[in-house]
Design an enzyme around this catalytic site. Structure first.
Site, PDB file in Angstrom:
ATOM      1  N   ASP A 204      34.136  26.778  -0.621  1.00 41.60           N
ATOM      2  CA  ASP A 204      33.076  26.057   0.106  1.00 41.60           C
ATOM      3  C   ASP A 204      33.354  24.557   0.191  1.00 41.60           C
ATOM      4  OD1 ASP A 204      30.678  26.081   1.556  1.00 41.60           O
ATOM      5  OD2 ASP A 204      29.495  25.542  -0.195  1.00 41.60           O
ATOM      6  N   SER A 228      25.676  24.589   4.650  1.00 44.86           N
ATOM      7  CA  SER A 228      26.243  25.902   4.939  1.00 44.86           C
ATOM      8  C   SER A 228      25.129  26.868   5.324  1.00 44.86           C
ATOM      9  CB  SER A 228      26.991  26.443   3.716  1.00 44.86           C
ATOM     10  OG  SER A 228      27.989  25.545   3.290  1.00 44.86           O
ATOM     11  N   GLN A 278      33.056  30.215   8.108  1.00 41.58           N
ATOM     12  CA  GLN A 278      31.738  29.687   7.787  1.00 41.58           C
ATOM     13  C   GLN A 278      31.101  29.069   9.032  1.00 41.58           C
ATOM     14  OE1 GLN A 278      30.493  25.807   5.465  1.00 41.58           O
ATOM     15  NE2 GLN A 278      30.828  27.420   3.935  1.00 41.58           N
TER      16      GLN A 278
END
Length: 286
Positions: A204, A228, A278
């Site tokens: 991430d 996110s 993502q």
């Protein structure tokens, strides 16, 4: 949190009943819980319920911002145990509110065909690059305050971007980012499941920020709300944390205050170990 040992302690959840686990949080510079932490902790909970199978993919949604000061409860649902695959659904809860959901698939070891894409041939080696810690040491006083505060956080991971971006230049850049990374401290003999949890935590980092590159002449961390929204990851091959790994990221699109990014993670010798995708919020602040 300075070393791999510290990170493993954070990810190792306390069992809190049947198929239920409890986790704590550590800041990475954001006022909210780091998405990579929630993914890795949810994975830790799911792995505890699966025998003799390895994670092959995960698909997660971030529903609410996590509170750093409140423990997170992870509940694991046994969706299916088939002949070759097992599926788990993990729900993360704070104060009776669902903040995160994830589905994870586990596969028994099998042989089959093998191919992969190549790593970039002209990539700079980590020994020739400055780490985030080096950047803070050399340019700390000249950096924008939000960038400096982000770099000042102790991390168990060392990052070395292949291209240094000067935030003061206000220049639009290509939607790409290549970052070497390595865990700090003694790696020892981690099993594959633990390495997957650590890699999920790292996955991430640097992903959504790549999407700001094409808009860097006007967009920055101070005037853009970023978070996110969802995160997917696929695991292909085992790897070793004793050497550097390369996260090669690109952002194919940004529209409607959302940005899409994807990336591949390679060993130094070019073995593809995982892929990431993502979508995140990238909203200009008024």
């Amino acid at each position: 949190m300075n070393t791999l040992t510290d990170l493993l302690e954070l990810l190792n959840l306390k069992k809190d009943g049947e198929n239920q686990y409890l986790g704590q949080s550590y800041t990475v510079g954001s006022p909210n819980v780091f998405g990579g932490q929630v993914i890795a902790q949810a994975l830790n909970a799911a792995i505890d319920t699966v025998d003799h199978r390895y994670l092959n993919s995960l698909h997660a949604y971030f529903l609410e911002a996590g509170n750093l000061d409140i423990p997170i409860t992870y509940s694991v649902d046994h969706v299916r145990d088939g002949g070759s695959f097992s599926t788990r659904r993990i729900t993360a809860i704070q104060r009776d509110k669902t903040i995160f959901i994830m589905a994870a698939s586990f596969h028994k070891e099998e042989s089959g065909y093998d191919h992969q894409i190549d790593m970039k041939k002209t990539i700079k080696q980590p020994e020739d690059l400055l780490s985030w810690d080096d950047l803070l040491l050399q340019f700390g006083s000249a950096l924008p305050s939000k960038t400096r505060e982000f770099l000042e956080i102790n991390r168990p991971i060392e990052f070395k971007p292949t291209v240094l971006i000067n935030p003061l230049e206000k220049k639009d850049l290509p939607p790409y980012n290549d970052v070497w990374f390595k865990v700090k401290g003694d790696v020892g003999n981690l099993d594959y499941a633990l390495k997957q949890q650590v890699l999920a935590y790292i996955s991430d980092y640097s992903v959504l920020t790549t999407a700001i590159n094409p808009h860097a002449s006007k967009a920055h961390f101070g005037n853009t709300q970023m978070a996110s929204l969802d995160h997917s990851m696929w695991f292909f091959r085992d790897f070793d944390f004793n050497d550097w790994l390369l996260f090669s990221i690109e952002s194919p699109s940004a529209a409607n205050a959302r940005a899409f990014t994807k990336g591949n993670i390679f060993t130094r010798d070019g073995k593809l170990v995982a892929s990431v995708a993502q979508e995140g919020l990238m909203r200009p602040m008024r």
